[in-house]
Design a protein around this motif. Structure first.
Motif, PDB file in Angstrom:
ATOM      1  N   THR A   5      57.107 -19.998-141.985  1.00 54.63           N
ATOM      2  CA  THR A   5      57.284 -20.608-143.303  1.00 54.63           C
ATOM      3  C   THR A   5      57.649 -19.542-144.333  1.00 54.63           C
ATOM      4  N   LYS A   6      56.954 -18.423-144.300  1.00 53.71           N
ATOM      5  CA  LYS A   6      57.255 -17.341-145.243  1.00 53.71           C
ATOM      6  C   LYS A   6      58.677 -16.819-145.028  1.00 53.71           C
ATOM      7  N   GLN A   7      59.083 -16.679-143.761  1.00 55.66           N
ATOM      8  CA  GLN A   7      60.427 -16.185-143.467  1.00 55.66           C
ATOM      9  C   GLN A   7      61.491 -17.172-143.955  1.00 55.66           C
ATOM     10  N   LYS A   8      61.276 -18.458-143.711  1.00 58.63           N
ATOM     11  CA  LYS A   8      62.237 -19.462-144.168  1.00 58.63           C
ATOM     12  C   LYS A   8      62.321 -19.482-145.685  1.00 58.63           C
ATOM     13  N   PHE A   9      61.180 -19.358-146.360  1.00 57.59           N
ATOM     14  CA  PHE A   9      61.181 -19.336-147.823  1.00 57.59           C
ATOM     15  C   PHE A   9      61.942 -18.117-148.332  1.00 57.59           C
ATOM     16  N   SER A  10      61.699 -16.969-147.700  1.00 59.58           N
ATOM     17  CA  SER A  10      62.391 -15.747-148.105  1.00 59.58           C
ATOM     18  C   SER A  10      63.891 -15.880-147.885  1.00 59.58           C
ATOM     19  N   ASP A  11      64.289 -16.426-146.726  1.00 58.05           N
ATOM     20  CA  ASP A  11      65.712 -16.631-146.441  1.00 58.05           C
ATOM     21  C   ASP A  11      66.334 -17.576-147.462  1.00 58.05           C
ATOM     22  N   THR A  12      65.636 -18.657-147.783  1.00 54.01           N
ATOM     23  CA  THR A  12      66.145 -19.633-148.742  1.00 54.01           C
ATOM     24  C   THR A  12      66.272 -19.005-150.126  1.00 54.01           C
ATOM     25  N   LYS A  13      65.274 -18.216-150.511  1.00 52.49           N
ATOM     26  CA  LYS A  13      65.299 -17.549-151.815  1.00 52.49           C
ATOM     27  C   LYS A  13      66.481 -16.574-151.892  1.00 52.49           C
ATOM     28  N   ASP A  14      66.684 -15.805-150.820  1.00 48.31           N
ATOM     29  CA  ASP A  14      67.809 -14.863-150.800  1.00 48.31           C
ATOM     30  C   ASP A  14      69.140 -15.593-150.849  1.00 48.31           C
ATOM     31  N   ASN A  15      69.237 -16.681-150.104  1.00 46.04           N
ATOM     32  CA  ASN A  15      70.465 -17.481-150.077  1.00 46.04           C
ATOM     33  C   ASN A  15      70.742 -18.067-151.466  1.00 46.04           C
ATOM     34  N   LEU A  16      69.713 -18.575-152.124  1.00 47.53           N
ATOM     35  CA  LEU A  16      69.871 -19.143-153.461  1.00 47.53           C
ATOM     36  C   LEU A  16      70.304 -18.063-154.457  1.00 47.53           C
ATOM     37  N   LYS A  17      69.701 -16.888-154.376  1.00 43.22           N
ATOM     38  CA  LYS A  17      70.070 -15.795-155.269  1.00 43.22           C
ATOM     39  C   LYS A  17      71.533 -15.423-155.067  1.00 43.22           C
ATOM     40  N   GLU A  18      71.955 -15.355-153.818  1.00 46.76           N
ATOM     41  CA  GLU A  18      73.354 -15.021-153.527  1.00 46.76           C
ATOM     42  C   GLU A  18      74.296 -16.075-154.105  1.00 46.76           C
ATOM     43  N   LYS A  19      73.941 -17.350-153.963  1.00 44.21           N
ATOM     44  CA  LYS A  19      74.789 -18.419-154.494  1.00 44.21           C
ATOM     45  C   LYS A  19      74.844 -18.380-156.018  1.00 44.21           C
ATOM     46  N   VAL A  20      73.719 -18.106-156.660  1.00 45.29           N
ATOM     47  CA  VAL A  20      73.696 -18.013-158.127  1.00 45.29           C
ATOM     48  C   VAL A  20      74.557 -16.833-158.582  1.00 45.29           C
ATOM     49  N   ASP A  21      74.430 -15.703-157.883  1.00 50.40           N
ATOM     50  CA  ASP A  21      75.254 -14.540-158.242  1.00 50.40           C
ATOM     51  C   ASP A  21      76.736 -14.857-158.078  1.00 50.40           C
ATOM     52  N   ASP A  22      77.096 -15.534-156.984  1.00 50.27           N
ATOM     53  CA  ASP A  22      78.494 -15.926-156.767  1.00 50.27           C
ATOM     54  C   ASP A  22      78.978 -16.864-157.868  1.00 50.27           C
ATOM     55  N   PHE A  23      78.130 -17.816-158.231  1.00 49.71           N
ATOM     56  CA  PHE A  23      78.492 -18.769-159.280  1.00 49.71           C
ATOM     57  C   PHE A  23      78.708 -18.059-160.615  1.00 49.71           C
ATOM     58  N   LEU A  24      77.785 -17.158-160.940  1.00 57.34           N
ATOM     59  CA  LEU A  24      77.911 -16.436-162.202  1.00 57.34           C
ATOM     60  C   LEU A  24      79.164 -15.561-162.217  1.00 57.34           C
ATOM     61  N   SER A  25      79.446 -14.929-161.095  1.00 57.45           N
ATOM     62  CA  SER A  25      80.645 -14.101-161.002  1.00 57.45           C
ATOM     63  C   SER A  25      81.894 -14.961-161.173  1.00 57.45           C
ATOM     64  N   SER A  74      82.066 -17.868-162.616  1.00 58.63           N
ATOM     65  CA  SER A  74      82.086 -18.382-163.988  1.00 58.63           C
ATOM     66  C   SER A  74      82.596 -17.320-164.955  1.00 58.63           C
ATOM     67  N   SER A  75      82.214 -16.085-164.701  1.00 62.19           N
ATOM     68  CA  SER A  75      82.664 -14.997-165.556  1.00 62.19           C
ATOM     69  C   SER A  75      84.181 -14.869-165.510  1.00 62.19           C
ATOM     70  N   TYR A  76      84.761 -14.958-164.307  1.00 57.03           N
ATOM     71  CA  TYR A  76      86.226 -14.898-164.181  1.00 57.03           C
ATOM     72  C   TYR A  76      86.882 -16.083-164.888  1.00 57.03           C
ATOM     73  N   LYS A  77      86.287 -17.261-164.728  1.00 56.59           N
ATOM     74  CA  LYS A  77      86.841 -18.446-165.390  1.00 56.59           C
ATOM     75  C   LYS A  77      86.768 -18.292-166.906  1.00 56.59           C
TER      76      LYS A  77
END
Length: 109
Positions: A60-80, A82-85
């Motif tokens: 459970t801890k590993q899945k939560f960590s993976d999900t958190k990392d995946n979400l952070k990566e997606k937010v960073d991609d979105f912000l990047s 959005s910045s270009y747009k």
């Protein structure tokens, strides 16, 4: 459906309790030996349950960590992205503003 599962679990537990009671009654060992064996069996079950719980906790801890990392990566991609747009929109607006200034300058002559 869950009622059938509950009844099945209750029947299983009742059967196990009856089996244990019959086993104690017909056991060839002394009572102290039987109690010792039962305690060892319960200790084994407790250890197995703790091991399974620890494994589930780790998974459970590993899945939560993976999900958190995946979400952070997606937010960073979105912000990047959005910045270009936003930069594209600003450039477009600056070009339009320059065109309007030129047209305004022609009209004022």
């Amino acid at each position: 459906m869950s009622n059938n599962n509950g009844n099945g679990l209750l029947a299983l537990l009742a059967g196990a309790a009856i089996g244990a009671a019959v086993g104690v009654l017909f056991a060839p060992d002394k009572g102290s030996e039987t109690r010792k064996k039962m305690k060892e069996g319960l200790d084994d079950l407790k250890d197995q349950a703790k091991s399974k719980w620890d494994n589930l906790d780790d998974e459970t801890k590993q899945k939560f960590s993976d999900t958190k990392d995946n979400l952070k990566e997606k937010v960073d991609d979105f912000l990047s992205s959005s910045s270009y747009k936003a930069e594209e929109a600003i450039t477009f607006l600056e070009e339009k503003l320059a065109e309007l200034k030129k047209q305004n300058a022609k009209l004022q002559k």
